[in-house]
Design a protein around this motif. Structure first.
Motif, mmCIF file in Angstrom:
data_model
loop_
_atom_site.group_PDB
_atom_site.id
_atom_site.type_symbol
_atom_site.label_atom_id
_atom_site.label_comp_id
_atom_site.label_asym_id
_atom_site.label_seq_id
_atom_site.Cartn_x
_atom_site.Cartn_y
_atom_site.Cartn_z
ATOM 1 N N MET A 8 0.824 -1.199 0.000
ATOM 2 C CA MET A 8 0.000 0.000 0.000
ATOM 3 C C MET A 8 0.861 1.253 0.000
ATOM 4 O O MET A 8 0.543 2.229 -0.670
ATOM 5 C CB MET A 8 -0.935 -0.033 1.213
ATOM 6 C CG MET A 8 -2.036 0.967 1.143
ATOM 7 S SD MET A 8 -2.884 0.983 -0.444
ATOM 8 C CE MET A 8 -4.111 -0.242 -0.197
ATOM 9 N N MET B 85 -6.340 8.530 -3.350
ATOM 10 C CA MET B 85 -7.043 7.254 -3.421
ATOM 11 C C MET B 85 -6.607 6.459 -4.643
ATOM 12 O O MET B 85 -6.310 7.026 -5.685
ATOM 13 C CB MET B 85 -8.544 7.511 -3.525
ATOM 14 C CG MET B 85 -9.201 7.726 -2.194
ATOM 15 S SD MET B 85 -10.861 7.144 -2.249
ATOM 16 C CE MET B 85 -11.589 8.339 -3.333
ATOM 17 N N MET C 50 -10.084 1.761 -4.825
ATOM 18 C CA MET C 50 -10.873 2.410 -3.774
ATOM 19 C C MET C 50 -12.019 3.207 -4.385
ATOM 20 O O MET C 50 -13.144 3.189 -3.889
ATOM 21 C CB MET C 50 -9.989 3.339 -2.942
ATOM 22 C CG MET C 50 -8.984 2.589 -2.079
ATOM 23 S SD MET C 50 -7.883 3.725 -1.246
ATOM 24 C CE MET C 50 -6.644 2.583 -0.625
ATOM 25 N N LEU D 165 -15.366 4.279 -2.224
ATOM 26 C CA LEU D 165 -14.871 5.060 -1.089
ATOM 27 C C LEU D 165 -14.770 6.531 -1.499
ATOM 28 O O LEU D 165 -14.453 6.861 -2.635
ATOM 29 C CB LEU D 165 -13.508 4.553 -0.631
ATOM 30 C CG LEU D 165 -13.471 3.142 -0.028
ATOM 31 C CD1 LEU D 165 -12.078 2.832 0.484
ATOM 32 C CD2 LEU D 165 -14.489 2.993 1.094
ATOM 33 N N LEU E 194 -9.362 8.489 1.086
ATOM 34 C CA LEU E 194 -8.425 7.457 1.514
ATOM 35 C C LEU E 194 -8.749 7.037 2.940
ATOM 36 O O LEU E 194 -8.826 7.868 3.836
ATOM 37 C CB LEU E 194 -7.001 8.018 1.447
ATOM 38 C CG LEU E 194 -5.874 7.022 1.680
ATOM 39 C CD1 LEU E 194 -5.800 6.014 0.558
ATOM 40 C CD2 LEU E 194 -4.546 7.754 1.817
ATOM 41 N N PRO E 195 -8.969 5.720 3.164
ATOM 42 C CA PRO E 195 -9.288 5.266 4.521
ATOM 43 C C PRO E 195 -8.165 5.636 5.497
ATOM 44 O O PRO E 195 -6.994 5.640 5.121
ATOM 45 C CB PRO E 195 -9.382 3.747 4.380
ATOM 46 C CG PRO E 195 -9.478 3.471 2.937
ATOM 47 C CD PRO E 195 -8.865 4.619 2.213
ATOM 48 N N TRP F 93 -5.115 3.372 5.827
ATOM 49 C CA TRP F 93 -4.115 3.417 4.747
ATOM 50 C C TRP F 93 -3.375 4.745 4.719
ATOM 51 O O TRP F 93 -2.245 4.817 4.238
ATOM 52 C CB TRP F 93 -4.759 3.138 3.394
ATOM 53 C CG TRP F 93 -5.170 1.714 3.168
ATOM 54 C CD1 TRP F 93 -6.356 1.290 2.659
ATOM 55 C CD2 TRP F 93 -4.398 0.524 3.419
ATOM 56 N NE1 TRP F 93 -6.387 -0.083 2.588
ATOM 57 C CE2 TRP F 93 -5.199 -0.587 3.053
ATOM 58 C CE3 TRP F 93 -3.127 0.283 3.932
ATOM 59 C CZ2 TRP F 93 -4.749 -1.904 3.168
ATOM 60 C CZ3 TRP F 93 -2.689 -1.023 4.048
ATOM 61 C CH2 TRP F 93 -3.494 -2.098 3.674
ATOM 62 N N LEU G 124 -13.195 -7.286 1.980
ATOM 63 C CA LEU G 124 -12.994 -5.842 2.107
ATOM 64 C C LEU G 124 -12.410 -5.258 0.821
ATOM 65 O O LEU G 124 -11.448 -4.496 0.852
ATOM 66 C CB LEU G 124 -12.054 -5.544 3.276
ATOM 67 C CG LEU G 124 -12.618 -5.842 4.672
ATOM 68 C CD1 LEU G 124 -11.539 -5.621 5.718
ATOM 69 C CD2 LEU G 124 -13.827 -4.987 4.954
ATOM 70 N N TYR H 95 -11.028 -1.772 0.221
ATOM 71 C CA TYR H 95 -9.814 -1.436 0.963
ATOM 72 C C TYR H 95 -8.597 -2.217 0.482
ATOM 73 O O TYR H 95 -7.475 -1.776 0.609
ATOM 74 C CB TYR H 95 -10.011 -1.733 2.459
ATOM 75 C CG TYR H 95 -11.083 -0.887 3.093
ATOM 76 C CD1 TYR H 95 -10.742 0.326 3.706
ATOM 77 C CD2 TYR H 95 -12.410 -1.278 3.074
ATOM 78 C CE1 TYR H 95 -11.718 1.117 4.282
ATOM 79 C CE2 TYR H 95 -13.400 -0.489 3.638
ATOM 80 C CZ TYR H 95 -13.050 0.700 4.246
ATOM 81 O OH TYR H 95 -14.013 1.486 4.805
ATOM 82 N N THR H 96 -8.839 -3.417 -0.023
ATOM 83 C CA THR H 96 -7.715 -4.311 -0.310
ATOM 84 C C THR H 96 -7.660 -4.765 -1.758
ATOM 85 O O THR H 96 -6.758 -5.507 -2.135
ATOM 86 C CB THR H 96 -7.822 -5.579 0.550
ATOM 87 O OG1 THR H 96 -9.060 -6.222 0.223
ATOM 88 C CG2 THR H 96 -7.795 -5.266 2.024
ATOM 89 N N ASN H 97 -8.648 -4.333 -2.551
ATOM 90 C CA ASN H 97 -8.765 -4.787 -3.938
ATOM 91 C C ASN H 97 -9.019 -6.288 -4.047
ATOM 92 O O ASN H 97 -8.629 -6.924 -5.024
ATOM 93 C CB ASN H 97 -7.529 -4.404 -4.755
ATOM 94 C CG ASN H 97 -7.868 -4.284 -6.236
ATOM 95 O OD1 ASN H 97 -9.046 -4.203 -6.586
ATOM 96 N ND2 ASN H 97 -6.850 -4.262 -7.075
#
Lengths: 370, 259
Positions: free
Chosen positions: A81, A92, A96, A101, A104-105, A108, A164, A167-169
């Motif tokens: 990441m 982002m 994402m 989204l 950006l979370p 991350w 998820l 968030y993680t693809n």
């Protein structure tokens, strides 16, 4: 005798490290023609690190973890990441946005800088292993039950990372990234590749000698004591669970470091790294190399992966998995000490036996002659 | 026998039930300091369970075990985890020799030393000259000072047992509990084990479980006979062995000829 053996092992390791160090040089001078081979050796160095970590908990403490792929992947995702965010300037990523989204979370966003990333790569797996370990070891769950739990955990991680997706693809994982030193593909980027290679090798050397130091310390002897007689260790006044937990955390951190380096060579990470097959492969490296020594796992990881590189693409591609599986079974059944055990115990024992029986043979012959 | 001996441990009305099986019933006993107290009885009498209770391996269903400190206070052992009980100076030897097979005799002893038990201390521990002397002295007491570099797993049965006793002694415990220390030993080895115990009893209190009656006669100060989880008789060796009930219990089971 024991001290000289330890020294021999360390020298042996340094020789291996020296040979590894030559790889980029040989590539540059044209002896090795394929740069992808050197990248592959780079990955093997990462495998050596995770194998050492696994050996600390399995070989020395006697706890078989079938879930170290989880920590390996956590390290890889963390570093992945960071590298991805380098490419997007901290914005982002595509997946994402596709995942819906808005920004950006938070988790991350902590991976925007390299120092932050390095700290988190160590802290997150350590934290997870620490909390899980505390629950598991305090309740005195051990043996095969621990193995099953560790395996279930890595599956849980796998499912979670797929679920998820924003968030993680998800299944695809984090791809299309360059290493910390920039692209390493092809001859043009040789210097980046060499830099990455030597940094990884340096990490392996540090990890090796640090682990040697750990197992030679009183702490290391307590680990062996737990393996040989857990009951006695309790009744010698040690809080066994605290020791198990500490070594579990250390070993998880080593796996994460290995994962973080690995993704630099590999250029991508997918949830496959969290499947059980992957974790079990790691166990096989340790078993074949020889558990209970720090050198063993290094040799095991290198040897098996080099064989895989050479054999799994040719005629043996279909049966390679069977060969590996068979080797594992043979090792566990007949050579508990792996290759290291064969070299340091079984062969010397055979020679001693031979020497001892020779004079007897002579006597017999003489008797017969009379 | 000196009747003025201070009581170092009080076992009070201890009962244990395993899934409906009454392993111990209402066992009460005082352990006198610096004496060798024996618990004998046929198989299944609850002897090992009693040791398990004292060292924290098993929890009593009822009752408690208290350690009487020098200052007159009492510590309830039956609520503590085993490693804390050990740190209070209550050491135990198991029936089968349990030494750390993969380590040298020296390392086995080093791990048994008092103190340095936390993870952090263990990581940075360095053996002092003092510790080394203590270890060698203790090994000398069991006649094993020349074995320091041997791998413990390669020792014969007798030496493993003595090493384990030495591992208890080096902790400088207040109380040592031994579960059938003479099991599997020949006559000479048994006698030697007895001599070792006689030599250390002025420094600590010893509790022994044993079947071998010669061994009991050799060293016992006090004998308690357990039968089916209850105390049958308590007294000197002669008193215990002359007791009709005790004889019936032993003989009734096909008998150990010595009893």
């Amino acid at each position: 005798m024991k001290i000289t053996q330890d020294k021999t092992k360390n020298i042996c390791f340094l020789v291996i490290a020296g040979i590894l160090a030559l790889c980029p040089v040989l590539l540059n001078s044209g002896v090795i023609s394929s740069s992808s081979f050197v990248t592959y050796i780079g990955k093997c160095i990462c495998f050596c690190i995770v194998a050492i970590g696994l050996d600390l908990i399995w070989g020395y403490t006697g706890i078989l973890s079938l879930g170290h792929g989880l920590y390996f992947a956590l390290g890889a995702y963390g570093m992945g990441m960071y590298l991805k965010l380098q490419a997007t300037d901290g914005q982002m990523t595509d997946f994402m946005k596709t995942g819906g989204l808005k920004k950006l979370p938070l988790i991350w966003s902590l991976f925007r800088t390299l120092p932050g990333t390095i700290v988190l790569i160590l802290v997150i797996p350590a934290g997870i292993a620490g909390i899980l370990g505390a629950l598991i070891f305090r309740n005195r769950i051990k043996g095969v039950y621990f193995s099953i739990i560790s395996q279930a955990l890595t599956w849980a991680g796998y499912s979670l990372f797929i679920a998820l997706s924003p968030y993680t693809n998800g299944n695809v994982g984090i791809t299309e990234i360059q290493s910390v030193f920039g692209s390493i593909r092809g001859k043009r980027h040789f210097s980046n590749m060499a830099m990455l290679f030597y940094v990884s090798l340096a990490v392996l050397i540090v990890v090796y000698f640090l682990s040697e130091k750990i197992v030679k310390s009183k702490f290391g002897k307590i680990l062996i004591a737990i393996r040989d007689g857990e009951n006695r260790t309790y009744f010698s006044g040690y809080k066994v669970s605290a020791y198990k937990n500490t070594i579990y955390v250390i070993s998880a951190m080593l796996a994460a470091v290995a994962g973080a380096l690995f993704i630099n060579f590999n250029g991508s990470v997918t949830p496959t790294q969290m499947t059980i097959t992957y974790s079990i492969t790691m166990i096989i490296w340790v078993a074949v190399g020889g558990r209970g020594t720090i050198l063993g796992p290094v040799i095991g990881a290198l040897l098996i992966n080099l064989c895989e590189y050479n054999l799994s693409s040719g005629v043996l591609v279909d049966i390679w998995q069977y060969i590996i599986g068979g080797l594992f079974v043979v090792m566990i059944l007949f050579f508990k000490g792996g290759l290291m055990g064969i070299l340091t115990e079984q062969i010397p024992a055979a020679i001693r036996k031979r020497k001892a029986s020779k004079p007897l043979d002579k006597e017999k012959q003489e008797l017969q002659a009379h | 026998m000196d009747d003025e001996a201070r009581t170092i441990m009080k076992i009070r009305r201890v009962s244990v039930v395993f899934d409906g099986f009454q392993a111990l019933t209402d066992v009460t006993a005082d352990i006198p300091e610096h004496k060798i107290s024996f618990f004998i009885g046929p198989n299944g009498a609850g002897k090992t369970t009693l040791l398990d209770i004292i060292c924290g391996k098993t929890r009593p269903t009822q009752g408690n075990v208290r350690l009487c400190n020098q200052d007159g206070t009492e510590t309830i052992l039956t609520r503590l985890p085993e490693y804390k009980i050990v740190r209070l100076g209550v050491a135990r030897k198991f029936q089968t020799p349990s030494v750390f097979g993969g380590l040298s005799v020296m390392d086995n002893m080093m791990l048994s030393l008092k103190g340095h038990k936390s993870v952090r201390e263990a990581l940075f521990y360095k053996m002092t000259e003092e510790d080394r002397t203590l270890i060698l002295d203790t090994l000398k007491q069991v006649g094993m000072e020349s074995y320091t570099e041997e791998r413990a797993g390669a020792l014969d049965h007798g030496h493993k047992q003595w090493l384990e006793i030495a591992m208890l002694l080096v902790q400088k415990p207040q109380i040592i509990m031994l579960d059938e220390p003479a099991a599997g030993m020949n006559k000479d080895e048994t006698r030697k084990t007895g001599d070792i115990l006689l030599a250390i009893k002025d420094r600590c209190t010893i509790i022994v479980i044993e079947h071998d009656m010669d061994f009991v006669r050799q060293i016992a100060d006090e004998v308690t006979v357990l039968h089916e989880g209850k105390i049958l008789v308590k007294g000197t060796v002669e008193e215990a062995l002359e007791n009709k009930e005790v004889q019936a219990v032993y003989l009734g089971r096909g008998g150990e000829k010595d009893a």
